[in-house]
Write a protein that holds these residues in place. Structure first.
Motif, PDB file in Angstrom:
ATOM      1  N   ALA A  30       5.262   7.868  17.862  1.00 33.15           N
ATOM      2  CA  ALA A  30       3.966   8.009  18.532  1.00 33.15           C
ATOM      3  C   ALA A  30       3.182   9.183  17.957  1.00 33.15           C
ATOM      4  CB  ALA A  30       4.171   8.186  20.042  1.00 33.15           C
ATOM      5  N   ILE A  31       3.815  10.360  17.792  1.00 33.06           N
ATOM      6  CA  ILE A  31       3.024  11.474  17.260  1.00 33.06           C
ATOM      7  C   ILE A  31       2.720  11.273  15.780  1.00 33.06           C
ATOM      8  CG2 ILE A  31       3.797  13.207  18.943  1.00 33.06           C
ATOM      9  CD1 ILE A  31       5.274  14.543  16.573  1.00 33.06           C
ATOM     10  N   PHE A  32       3.587  10.536  15.101  1.00 32.26           N
ATOM     11  CA  PHE A  32       3.300  10.241  13.702  1.00 32.26           C
ATOM     12  C   PHE A  32       1.998   9.451  13.595  1.00 32.26           C
ATOM     13  CE2 PHE A  32       3.704   7.263  10.100  1.00 32.26           C
ATOM     14  CZ  PHE A  32       3.783   8.190   9.060  1.00 32.26           C
ATOM     15  N   ILE A  33       1.878   8.392  14.431  1.00 33.42           N
ATOM     16  CA  ILE A  33       0.653   7.578  14.404  1.00 33.42           C
ATOM     17  C   ILE A  33      -0.543   8.414  14.846  1.00 33.42           C
ATOM     18  CG2 ILE A  33      -0.484   5.569  15.432  1.00 33.42           C
ATOM     19  CD1 ILE A  33       2.314   4.323  15.729  1.00 33.42           C
ATOM     20  N   LEU A  34      -0.369   9.174  15.928  1.00 33.46           N
ATOM     21  CA  LEU A  34      -1.497   9.925  16.488  1.00 33.46           C
ATOM     22  C   LEU A  34      -1.976  11.054  15.573  1.00 33.46           C
ATOM     23  CD1 LEU A  34      -0.482  10.063  20.244  1.00 33.46           C
ATOM     24  CD2 LEU A  34      -2.575   9.049  19.314  1.00 33.46           C
ATOM     25  N   SER A  35      -1.128  11.490  14.636  1.00 33.68           N
ATOM     26  CA  SER A  35      -1.581  12.567  13.757  1.00 33.68           C
ATOM     27  C   SER A  35      -2.657  12.057  12.793  1.00 33.68           C
ATOM     28  CB  SER A  35      -0.410  13.177  12.993  1.00 33.68           C
ATOM     29  OG  SER A  35       0.228  12.202  12.202  1.00 33.68           O
ATOM     30  N   PRO A  39     -11.537  12.130  13.781  1.00 38.18           N
ATOM     31  CA  PRO A  39     -11.961  13.477  14.173  1.00 38.18           C
ATOM     32  C   PRO A  39     -12.304  13.581  15.666  1.00 38.18           C
ATOM     33  CG  PRO A  39     -13.091  12.782  12.184  1.00 38.18           C
ATOM     34  CD  PRO A  39     -12.323  11.597  12.677  1.00 38.18           C
ATOM     35  N   GLU A  40     -12.684  12.451  16.289  1.00 41.27           N
ATOM     36  CA  GLU A  40     -13.069  12.471  17.699  1.00 41.27           C
ATOM     37  C   GLU A  40     -11.871  12.231  18.619  1.00 41.27           C
ATOM     38  OE1 GLU A  40     -16.454  12.966  18.439  1.00 41.27           O
ATOM     39  OE2 GLU A  40     -16.398  13.361  16.275  1.00 41.27           O
ATOM     40  N   GLY A  41     -10.746  11.902  18.047  1.00 38.03           N
ATOM     41  CA  GLY A  41      -9.599  11.455  18.838  1.00 38.03           C
ATOM     42  C   GLY A  41      -8.924  12.578  19.604  1.00 38.03           C
ATOM     43  N   GLY A  42      -8.151  12.172  20.628  1.00 36.23           N
ATOM     44  CA  GLY A  42      -7.475  13.156  21.475  1.00 36.23           C
ATOM     45  C   GLY A  42      -5.977  13.110  21.322  1.00 36.23           C
ATOM     46  N   LEU A  43      -5.276  13.713  22.287  1.00 33.37           N
ATOM     47  CA  LEU A  43      -3.824  13.847  22.228  1.00 33.37           C
ATOM     48  C   LEU A  43      -3.095  12.565  22.607  1.00 33.37           C
ATOM     49  CD1 LEU A  43      -3.213  17.417  23.695  1.00 33.37           C
ATOM     50  CD2 LEU A  43      -2.714  16.643  21.386  1.00 33.37           C
TER      51      LEU A  43
END
Lengths: 281, 300
Positions: A30-35, A39-43
């Motif tokens: 999950a954090i791999f994808i979210l990284s 630029p507008e994205g959140g946690l």
């Protein structure tokens, strides 16, 4: 358990195992994808676009404390810990093949090192330096703190190795006139080489990721895990995940290289027989 | 017998050879002894000494007072913090043992080829060599207020409001402990299981034991060493933890490690040292209790 048909429990156990693996790796994925958030994205999900924005952000010094410096320190420290862990563990492993006065005490001391809570080691070393008026530093106090964690693993691996090590190789070497040092260099070391890669991997990765033992021993400059911990309290953007992805990919690379090295050495050995004595180590 | 026995040789370091076997062993063990003496024994001795010291807001005052201990032992707050830490340890121990045993059992007895056993075992152990802090952070997008679990449950319609207890709670702390430390159970239990002579299982089956009976009366007793070693790891790691409780409880959870860290940040080193001494005593007592059950040196 070599029965022809799978037992009735198999599908349940297999499903349980699959869930366990998902539990282990799911959050990391999950954090791999979210990284790669835009630029507008959140946690959290959803993804708002895909970009390398947060990785670029990572290398801007004003955003994150001192990423470059702490990474450098962590890598160097891990490297030194790795080398010392291998050398000291092998040396102690050789000693422990024979009973000597104090061997039992030293063995239990090593086990104690493994089970004394990290925070105690950290506090103790920090206090000791303070009382003695020494300046704690990542290359002195933190180095020692890390060794108290990596050496027990190193020594236990050496125990496992030497428990299965036939003394006849050394006896043969000695009968052929090898000096003690030649025997170690050309007979013992080549035979235990794959395990040494394992010890090295433990030394490097455990030091590289160590948090608690560094907390009170690193002095004024942070190592990478301390830097990341600092970020968790004041950074609320996916740059945190980008950092997580970078260090995890790095850890995986180190593990991958070590495992590949072990496999290759084993294979080469199977093909050629032992390379002991050929001096190729 | 070994290569380092005292045999004079033409090229070897003669001095070393003459020292005798015992001395050679000592020399070989010296670096380890030195490191552990300097960075384990001395620091613990320092902690014990400092725990009797006095302190002001600015300085440590060498002294021999029992105030740190009397304060610690008479404060209901520290008692409840120790209890809460023991609670975390108990919950994590039960869960890691159940999950770890099941995983090891699957790997050892239901995966048929050695190659697959090694591959799946590696899959279980690789996270051990990655960063704990990162692994904790990685729960944020899963358990957070807008995380995957809440989104999923709300999407299906099971709940209307996000569950708040998932992250920054005792639940999250224990979940993280299980996530981080289950492999400390899997590895030693798997190791014990792989040493079990398979003919014992056949014998049990031939005598009419069900799979369940074999598991309970043959496998579990033979796995005791692995279970004990895994339990020692999990219990000591949880008892001394600081960062997991701090991060995963969002600063609300209490553990001895968190308490010590707070005292250290207030420069109350003697108080932290007294906590450390009591913590060490508790942990060592627990370990000795567990070690009664097994001789670890034989298990390697």
């Amino acid at each position: 358990m070599q029965s022809e048909t799978r037992s009735k429990a198999f599908p349940f156990l297999a499903a349980f195992f699959a869930l366990f693996v998902l539990f282990l790796y799911g959050p990391m994925i999950a954090i791999f994808i979210l990284s790669f958030q835009g630029p507008e994205g959140g946690l959290t999900f959803p993804m708002r676009g895909v970009s390398l924005h947060w990785f670029a952000n990572l290398f801007e010094p004003q955003m994150v404390g001192d990423f470059g410096g702490s990474l450098q320190r962590s890598l160097l420290l891990a490297f030194v810990v790795m080398v010392l862990t291998v050398v000291i563990s092998v040396s102690a492993g050789l000693a422990f093949r024979r009973r000597f006065k104090g061997s039992t005490t030293l063995f239990y001391l090593t086990v104690t090192s493994l089970i004394v809570p990290s925070i105690l080691v950290s506090l103790g070393i920090g206090l000791m330096f303070r009382v003695l008026g020494w300046q704690p530093n990542w290359w002195s106090s933190a180095l020692g703190a890390h060794l108290t964690w990596t050496l027990p693993f190193g020594l236990l691996i050496m125990f496992a190795v030497f428990n299965r090590f036939s003394p006849s190789y050394e006896e043969a070497a000695r009968d052929l006139g090898a000096t003690p040092w030649q025997t170690i260099r050309h007979v013992i070391l080549p035979i235990i080489a794959p395990s040494l890669i394992g010890v090295a991997m433990f030394g490097f990765t455990l030091s590289y990721d160590e948090f608690a033992r560094t907390l009170m021993t690193s002095g004024v400059s942070n190592t990478l895990p301390l830097e990341i911990y600092g970020m968790t309290t004041n950074v609320t953007t996916p740059v945190l995940y980008a950092l997580g992805t970078v260090t995890t990919v790095f850890s995986f690379t180190v593990i991958g290289v070590c495992l590949a090295a072990v496999t290759l050495t084993r294979r080469r050995r199977l093909r050629q027989g032992s390379d002991a004595g050929k001096g190729v180590f | 017998m070994s290569a380092t026995d005292a045999i004079p040789s033409a090229k070897g370091p003669k001095g070393l050879a003459r020292l005798g076997a015992e001395a050679v062993s000592w020399l070989q063990a010296a670096p380890l002894t030195l490191v552990l003496g300097l960075f384990l024994i001395f620091p613990i001795v320092t902690i014990v000494i400092v725990s009797f010291w006095d302190y002001s807001e600015y300085a440590l005052i060498p002294d021999v007072i029992l105030d740190n201990y009397t304060y610690l032992l008479s404060s209901p707050v520290t008692w409840s913090i120790f209890l809460s830490t023991l609670g975390y340890a108990a919950a994590s121990w039960v869960l890691t043992l159940l999950i770890g045993f099941t995983v090891a059992y699957f790997l050892a007895f239901h995966v048929r080829t050695l190659t697959w056993q090694i591959v799946l075992f590696m899959v279980c152990t690789i996270p051990f060599w990655t960063s704990n802090v990162i692994r904790m952070i990685s729960w944020i997008p899963v358990l957070g207020r807008n995380g995957l679990v809440n989104q999923g449950l709300m999407g299906v319609g099971i709940i209307d409001h996000p569950l708040e207890f998932l992250l920054f709670s005792d639940f999250a702390v224990i979940l993280a402990f299980v996530h981080l430390y289950t492999l400390f159970m899997v590895v030693p239990i798997f190791n014990s299981m792989m040493r079990i002579d398979r003919s014992l299982l056949e014998a049990a089956a031939d005598q009419g034991a069900s799979a369940w009976q074999t598991l309970w009366s043959v496998i579990v007793p033979l796995c005791r060493p692995g279970i004990v070693i895994g339990s020692i790891f999990v219990v000591t790691l949880v008892m001394g933890d600081f960062i997991t409780v701090r991060l995963m409880s969002g600063g609300q959870g209490a553990s001895v490690g968190v308490m010590m860290n707070n005292e250290i940040s207030l420069l109350q080193y003697p108080a932290a040292a007294a906590d450390a001494v009591v913590l060490l005593a508790v942990v060592l007592l627990m370990v000795f209790g567990m070690l009664k059950a097994v001789d670890i040196r034989r298990e390697l």
